[in-house]
Design an enzyme around this catalytic site. Structure first.
Site, PDB file in Angstrom:
ATOM      1  N   GLU A  18      42.254  38.629  36.074  1.00 33.64           N
ATOM      2  CA  GLU A  18      41.844  37.430  35.345  1.00 33.64           C
ATOM      3  C   GLU A  18      40.698  36.700  36.047  1.00 33.64           C
ATOM      4  O   GLU A  18      39.710  36.324  35.414  1.00 33.64           O
ATOM      5  CB  GLU A  18      43.034  36.503  35.172  1.00 33.64           C
ATOM      6  CG  GLU A  18      42.715  35.219  34.424  1.00 33.64           C
ATOM      7  CD  GLU A  18      43.926  34.319  34.244  1.00 33.64           C
ATOM      8  OE1 GLU A  18      43.757  33.208  33.724  1.00 33.64           O
ATOM      9  OE2 GLU A  18      45.051  34.735  34.623  1.00 33.64           O
ATOM     10  N   TRP A  70      38.137  16.281  35.411  1.00 36.24           N
ATOM     11  CA  TRP A  70      36.701  16.061  35.569  1.00 36.24           C
ATOM     12  C   TRP A  70      35.952  17.371  35.768  1.00 36.24           C
ATOM     13  O   TRP A  70      34.815  17.380  36.201  1.00 36.24           O
ATOM     14  CB  TRP A  70      36.437  15.097  36.724  1.00 36.24           C
ATOM     15  CG  TRP A  70      36.994  13.758  36.408  1.00 36.24           C
ATOM     16  CD1 TRP A  70      38.188  13.251  36.804  1.00 36.24           C
ATOM     17  CD2 TRP A  70      36.405  12.768  35.569  1.00 36.24           C
ATOM     18  NE1 TRP A  70      38.396  12.004  36.275  1.00 36.24           N
ATOM     19  CE2 TRP A  70      37.305  11.678  35.508  1.00 36.24           C
ATOM     20  CE3 TRP A  70      35.218  12.685  34.856  1.00 36.24           C
ATOM     21  CZ2 TRP A  70      37.042  10.522  34.770  1.00 36.24           C
ATOM     22  CZ3 TRP A  70      34.955  11.534  34.111  1.00 36.24           C
ATOM     23  CH2 TRP A  70      35.867  10.471  34.082  1.00 36.24           C
ATOM     24  N   ASN A 112      54.188  33.389  27.304  1.00 37.97           N
ATOM     25  CA  ASN A 112      53.917  32.313  26.348  1.00 37.97           C
ATOM     26  C   ASN A 112      54.452  32.771  24.991  1.00 37.97           C
ATOM     27  O   ASN A 112      53.732  33.334  24.174  1.00 37.97           O
ATOM     28  CB  ASN A 112      52.419  32.012  26.269  1.00 37.97           C
ATOM     29  CG  ASN A 112      51.908  31.369  27.545  1.00 37.97           C
ATOM     30  OD1 ASN A 112      52.544  30.490  28.110  1.00 37.97           O
ATOM     31  ND2 ASN A 112      50.747  31.820  28.021  1.00 37.97           N
ATOM     32  N   ASP A 155      46.613  29.688  40.868  1.00 35.90           N
ATOM     33  CA  ASP A 155      46.653  30.574  39.707  1.00 35.90           C
ATOM     34  C   ASP A 155      45.845  31.843  39.947  1.00 35.90           C
ATOM     35  O   ASP A 155      44.827  32.057  39.297  1.00 35.90           O
ATOM     36  CB  ASP A 155      46.133  29.833  38.478  1.00 35.90           C
ATOM     37  CG  ASP A 155      46.388  30.584  37.177  1.00 35.90           C
ATOM     38  OD1 ASP A 155      47.258  31.469  37.167  1.00 35.90           O
ATOM     39  OD2 ASP A 155      45.723  30.292  36.177  1.00 35.90           O
ATOM     40  N   GLU A 213      52.025  24.404  30.749  1.00 33.41           N
ATOM     41  CA  GLU A 213      50.961  24.722  29.801  1.00 33.41           C
ATOM     42  C   GLU A 213      51.471  24.653  28.360  1.00 33.41           C
ATOM     43  O   GLU A 213      51.298  25.564  27.561  1.00 33.41           O
ATOM     44  CB  GLU A 213      50.361  26.096  30.118  1.00 33.41           C
ATOM     45  CG  GLU A 213      49.695  26.135  31.481  1.00 33.41           C
ATOM     46  CD  GLU A 213      49.063  27.470  31.809  1.00 33.41           C
ATOM     47  OE1 GLU A 213      48.069  27.474  32.544  1.00 33.41           O
ATOM     48  OE2 GLU A 213      49.571  28.505  31.351  1.00 33.41           O
ATOM     49  N   GLU A 217      55.357  37.047  42.471  1.00 34.01           N
ATOM     50  CA  GLU A 217      54.552  37.413  41.306  1.00 34.01           C
ATOM     51  C   GLU A 217      53.103  37.614  41.712  1.00 34.01           C
ATOM     52  O   GLU A 217      52.466  36.727  42.292  1.00 34.01           O
ATOM     53  CB  GLU A 217      54.626  36.324  40.223  1.00 34.01           C
ATOM     54  CG  GLU A 217      53.816  36.663  38.982  1.00 34.01           C
ATOM     55  CD  GLU A 217      53.877  35.602  37.895  1.00 34.01           C
ATOM     56  OE1 GLU A 217      53.181  35.757  36.879  1.00 34.01           O
ATOM     57  OE2 GLU A 217      54.616  34.607  38.069  1.00 34.01           O
ATOM     58  N   LYS A 263      54.380  32.666  41.979  1.00 33.86           N
ATOM     59  CA  LYS A 263      53.062  33.261  42.166  1.00 33.86           C
ATOM     60  C   LYS A 263      52.721  33.343  43.653  1.00 33.86           C
ATOM     61  O   LYS A 263      53.161  32.523  44.448  1.00 33.86           O
ATOM     62  CB  LYS A 263      51.995  32.447  41.432  1.00 33.86           C
ATOM     63  CG  LYS A 263      52.085  32.558  39.921  1.00 33.86           C
ATOM     64  CD  LYS A 263      50.888  31.894  39.240  1.00 33.86           C
ATOM     65  CE  LYS A 263      50.973  32.063  37.732  1.00 33.86           C
ATOM     66  NZ  LYS A 263      49.781  31.550  37.024  1.00 33.86           N
TER      67      LYS A 263
END
Length: 691
Positions: free
Chosen positions: A405, A553, A214, A377, A298, A399, A372
């Site tokens: 995380e 939601w 990022n 994720d 993102e 990846e 990935k």
């Protein structure tokens, strides 16, 4: 004379502990009395220093620096280190080994009848890897009497991705601040970067990106003259250990720092700007690896803004670095949908496949798509991404995420090697049986020249690098699997323990049991049956059943009073299961055949649905969370049994983390079970079925 030092965990698996067993030590000294390093390149000097340091530390005697002429005269007990062709001493090895098949990084380790040991390769980098392999043999107490080792890496690119920001923070970093940056600048003292490069080289990592995918305005400037001198200094350190440096770049750098008003990859001014930027980088860093790019994901800019596709964007950058031998690594973490409770056909899991499959064959040969391991994720449990086995004409890079995380953020013990082994061994059936992910990612299955493995780093400036000392095992295990996916979780656990804590049997037995059970324990008290995402928004730590921020939601499990899970079948759901090859499609499509551990990822079922274990879904949720919390508490007791066998510093560090984990596991248990007790209405608070 050996003197035990206070142990903080800083040296990780390269502490080079003194070998207490006198017989073993004498056996090693017989063959390690002298060193002969043939050649003086930076990599060979690094190899020689490391070998001398290891022998001195472990055996208690400094090896003699032997002259080649003495070896010619018949000196015994010498380790001879050099590339094939650099000395006639190494020529007899060609009678046993094919040096032309070793490539740039393969190596041989050979013990002769006159007690000499040869560490050789076709390149200096291969020699460095041979040296670290030999040291590993000494550290783990292996015999060195009849060595006949020939190793070639299974993956060409073995990369670590850092998500470090120039302010010193690390996105998804759980072990302190960046070792590269602070307050918008490089940290002036780069000695810790050298220590880090040494650790990476010891497990044969050959590529690293040092900044976050990022990429914001500050980090965009890393490719400018303002920061390239410092980038070049870091690259030089990594070069001494056989590691190429890459940079993450902002796709919209032409706007952010270039003075243009567009980042359209087909615009001639944009193309020209990137070509000049690339040429400038290579003036500072001739062996610069290339660019890592996250685009259209993102809120990151990308080619979609201009009506272009990802092949357009990647190829434009690839053309800029191609004249210099550079590559572009283009991440496939792209999705433009939010899960919506009312729209059961919308499915983020489909996104990467839907975006990239139509582009197969359109990417340049110096582009690698970084995919990935799962379609979502880095969840505790996901199926393998169907892009592996789907793409056949495009270079791919698997990846993984070393930083935990969603798996405890290095405050919980969660050894990830068993999870990664499942990924590597997964059969895509893309070319019939044994079309494993390991074969796809390496490039071998489809005859691709480029391929490999990348993973998100779990290190920071904490004294022990990883926050949790035992999290070093994930870092070590990842790198060793990247070299050879055929290694087992048990092998790698034992290897890391011996290198880190010594050769005593009891610590190895206890810590190995803790590591190998920890992934199952963590999964049990957190995410049942593949449902995932039940974490607090944004920071992703701790239980929050409806908390994930990218769900419109607030839920990815679709639990109601009747049941839970996401219908991803072709027959009645989102159709995601159809992205695989048969017989994988049939296995996931079938409620009867779908593995229990992924049931709720692929199917929406009643709480009373009976699993293969014989339990209902609701009973499994209750029992798993109670059992997982109990087993987390047992980890503390197991570690306590080693109080007299582990140095006080590392013992205390680990115990503090395990106590927190045991307490936090109870929080997970109570929150998840209470939620489903209220949601389902068919069990009491203790998990007993009452219908």
């Amino acid at each position: 004379m050996y003197r035990k030092q206070a142990e903080s965990g800083y040296d990780c698996w390269l502490e080079y502990r003194h070998i207490e067993n006198a017989s073993l030590r004498e056996n090693y000294l017989k063959r390690c009395a002298s060193l002969a390093i043939i050649g003086g390149s930076p990599l060979l000097r690094t190899a020689g220093r490391e070998l001398a340091h290891a022998i001195s530390s472990m055996l208690g005697e400094n090896p003699k620096d032997e002259a080649v002429t003495l070896i010619d005269a018949g000196a015994k007990g010498t380790i001879i280190v050099g590339t094939y062709g650099s000395s006639r001493l190494l020529e007899p090895l060609a009678d046993v080994y094919r040096f032309d098949e070793l490539g740039e990084e393969g190596y041989i380790i050979h013990a002769s009848e006159d007690d000499c040991i040869y560490l050789s390769a076709a390149s200096d980098k291969g020699v460095l890897y041979a040296v670290f392999h030999f040291i590993r043999l000494l550290q783990t107490g292996q015999s060195i009497e009849s060595l006949r080792i020939c190793e070639v890496p299974r993956n060409g690119l073995r990369m670590i991705n850092h998500w470090d920001n120039m302010d010193g923070s690390i996105e998804r970093g759980y072990a302190g601040k960046s070792i590269f940056f602070k307050d918008g600048r490089f940290i002036p003292d780069m000695s810790r970067i050298r220590d880090y490069a040494r650790l990476l080289a010891s497990v044969a990592i050959n590529a690293v990106t040092i900044n976050n995918v990022n990429v914001h305005r500050q980090e965009s400037r890393l490719i400018t003259d303002e920061f390239l001198p410092d980038v070049a200094k870091a690259a030089a350190i990594f070069r001494d250990y056989g590691i190429r440096l890459y940079l993450s770049v902002n796709f919209a750098s032409t706007i952010e720092i270039g003075g243009l008003n567009t980042a359209d990859p087909l615009d001639p001014d944009v193309t020209a700007w990137w070509k000049e930027a690339a040429a400038n980088i290579y003036r500072y860093i001739p062996d610069f690896g290339g660019f890592l790019v996250k685009a259209d994901s993102e809120f990151r800019p990308g080619p979609f803004t201009y009506g272009r596709n990802h092949a357009d964007g990647a190829n434009m950058l690839a053309d800029a670095v191609a004249p210099f031998g550079g590559a572009v690594i283009w991440r496939c973490f792209v999705y433009n949908c939010l899960q919506d409770w009312r729209d059961r056909k919308t499915d983020r899991a489909r996104a990467a496949y839907d975006h990239f499959m139509p582009l197969d064959g359109l990417f340049r040969d110096n582009v690698m798509l970084q995919i990935k391991n799962g379609p979502m994720d880095f969840q505790v449990r996901e199926p393998v991404s169907p892009l592996f086995g789907g793409l056949t004409q495009t270079n791919q890079l698997l990846e993984l995420q070393i930083t935990q995380e969603y798996t405890g953020q290095q405050r919980h013990l969660c050894y990830l090697v068993p999870q990664w082994k499942e990924v590597f061994d997964f059969d895509t059936y893309a070319r019939g049986e044994r079309s494993t992910i390991a074969e796809v990612a390496s490039g071998r299955l489809f005859g691709r020249e480029s391929g490999g493995i990348a993973a998100v780093s779990n290190i920071g400036d904490d004294r022990n690098w990883t926050g949790h000392v035992l999290a070093q095992a994930n870092w070590h295990g990842y790198a060793r699997l990247a070299w050879d996916p055929g290694l087992s979780a048990e092998q790698l656990a034992s290897e890391w323990i011996r290198m880190t804590f010594g050769l005593a049997a009891e610590p190895e037995r206890v810590v190995k049991d803790m590591l190998l059970s920890s992934y199952d324990i963590y999964e049990a008290y957190t995410a049942p049956l593949g449902v995932g995402w039940m974490v607090n928004p944004n920071h992703h730590y701790g239980p929050n059943v409806d908390g994930y921020e990218y769900s419109k939601w607030g839920t990815y499990h679709y639990a109601d009073c009747h049941g839970m899970g996401v219908d991803r079948t072709v027959r009645s759901g989102t159709g995601y299961a159809g992205q695989y090859h048969g017989p994988v499609v049939e296995r996931y499509e079938s409620l009867a055949d779908c593995p229990d551990e992924l049931l709720l990822f692929f199917h929406h079922v009643p709480y009373a649905h009976v699993l293969k274990s014989g339990k209902t879904v609701i009973q499994h949720i209750y029992d798993a969370h109670f059992g997982g919390a109990d087993r987390a508490a047992e980890l503390v007791a197991k570690w306590d049994s080693l109080a007299s066998r582990i140095d006080a510093d590392r013992f205390g560090q680990v115990r503090e983390r395990l106590v927190h984990q045991a307490e936090h596991a109870c929080e997970w248990r109570d929150m998840i079970n209470t939620y489903f007790y209220r949601k389902s209405g068919i069990a009491d608070e203790q998990g007993r079925v009452i219908y």
